[in-house]
Design an enzyme around this catalytic site. Structure first.
Site, PDB file in Angstrom:
ATOM      1  CB  SER A 148      -0.757  -0.010   1.195  1.00 23.09           C
ATOM      2  OG  SER A 148      -1.345   1.341   1.524  1.00 23.09           O
TER       3      SER A 148
ATOM      4  CE1 TYR B  33      -3.748  -2.243   5.825  1.00 22.84           C
ATOM      5  CE2 TYR B  33      -3.138   0.131   5.445  1.00 22.84           C
ATOM      6  CZ  TYR B  33      -3.385  -1.062   4.894  1.00 22.84           C
ATOM      7  OH  TYR B  33      -3.606  -1.158   3.303  1.00 22.84           O
TER       8      TYR B  33
ATOM      9  CE  LYS C  41      -1.459  -4.225   3.473  1.00 27.89           C
ATOM     10  NZ  LYS C  41      -1.984  -5.451   2.949  1.00 27.89           N
TER      11      LYS C  41
END
Ligand code: UDP
Length: 346
Positions: free
Chosen positions: A128, A152, A156
């Protein structure tokens, strides 16, 4: 005739996975879904069958179940894996960090362990643009420094590092890291699309729910950013273009390309107000909005330099913001409650 390559899609019943399923099937691959349906709906499987006119191969289960993943890969002679399965709500990751570390890191770990026991060393990973944090300049190229502002984003970043380490340990691994910008829109059939549970976090599903009458107005978070109209700017990319990027990534890796990390965006920013106006135009529906305080953790602007994906994969986005809005609206107006209330047999 050679057998079509089978591709395992972890989280293949989700928003990006389901659109990629269709793109892979149409490109001649045999996609196989593994999904635990924790944030997706089995009803998507009927829709996939209707779009592709072929049976949908799907195993219910967790990517963290190493034995299951290994068996599934052996049974289907999987040639490459696309790892979509993961939680993605930024706010929830702040409130429940262990849920995110457990699922996103544990899932990747188990998947790599399962793959190690098969001949398959080819993996495409859903990363992302969040790994760029607050970019120092724009557009963002892949060599920008990485950072994170929430668990989050941290997952990643760590998953990217895990892939770098396994590549380093064994050059047989070939990985494609796709750093998504802001996926939006839906399949033009209106049969599949984004179906968030509860209150949507992302802009487009919120806008579509306002337009269909499920929410009274849109909150626009911030009107005093250093952007042309004061609202946040993002690189919105049509889900169909994003799905094609996965096909291009798998094709390149299976032909022997070196591992790569690429931005997947259109290379152009649109503001929140641009999206509202384009959506009103595409749908013919008003989108009432109110300005609200900035959302914690938001950056003013984020858009890609998308030239590396063009160079390495010969892929670039072709859909406009108008098409993203038209397709998002077709999906939402045909399915005001998403996949809810749909029988789920396949
Ligand atoms: N946004 C907004 N109202 C919403 C949801 C999002 O104004 O209900 C804004 C948000 O502040 C950002 C842009 O829309 O400027 C995109 O937000 P989204 O959550 O979709 O993507 P991300 O911030 O993760 O790039």
């Amino acid at each position: 005739m050679t057998h079509p390559a089978s591709i395992l899609l972890t989280g293949g019943a989700g928003y990006i996975g389901s659109h990629t399923f269709v793109a892979l099937a149409q490109a001649g691959f045999t996609p196989v879904i593994l999904d635990d349906f924790s944030t997706s709906n089995r009803a998507v499987l009927n829709r996939l069958q209707r779009i592709t006119s072929q049976p949908v191969l799907c195993q219910q289960g967790s990517v963290a179940d190493r034995v299951l993943v290994h068996d599934l890969m052996q049974r289907h002679s999987i040639a490459a894996v696309i790892h979509f399965a993961g939680f993605k709500a930024v706010g929830e990751s702040v409130a429940q960090p262990l849920k995110y570390y457990d699922n996103n890191l544990g899932g990747m770990m188990a998947l790599l362990r399962a793959m190690e026991r098969t001949p398959c060393r080819t993996l495409v990973f859903s990363s992302s643009a969040t790994v760029y944090g607050d970019p120092a300049s724009l557009p963002i190229t892949e060599n920008f420094p990485r950072s994170h502002t929430n668990p989050y984003g941290h997952t990643k970043l760590v998953c990217e590092d895990m892939l770098a380490a396994v590549r380093e340990s064994n050059p047989a691994w070939r990985t494609g890291v796709l750093r998504y910008f802001n996926p939006t829109g839906a399949h033009p059939s209106g049969l599949i699309g984004e179906d968030p549970t509860g209150l949507p976090n992302n802009l487009m599903p919120y806008v579509t729910q306002v337009a269909v009458g499920k929410r009274p107005f849109l909150n626009i978070y911030g009107q005093d950013y250093a952007t042309p109209d004061g609202t946040g700017v993002r690189d919105y990319i049509h889900i169909q273009d994003l799905a094609q990027a996965h096909v291009a990534a798998v094709q390149a890796l299976l032909k022997g390309a070196d591992s790569f990390t690429v931005n997947v965006g259109i290379g152009q920013g649109h503001s929140v107000l641009d999206v509202v106006r384009a959506f009103e135009q595409a749908s013919g529906k008003p989108v009432p909005y109110r300005f609200a305080a900035r959302r914690a953790g938001d950056v003013a602007q984020c858009y890609a330099d998308a030239s590396l994906a063009k160079r390495l994969l010969n892929w670039h986005a072709t859909h406009t913001l108008a098409a993203m809005c038209a397709d998002a609206w077709r999906w939402q107006s045909n399915n005001p409650d998403g996949y809810a209330n749909e029988p789920a047999s396949v």
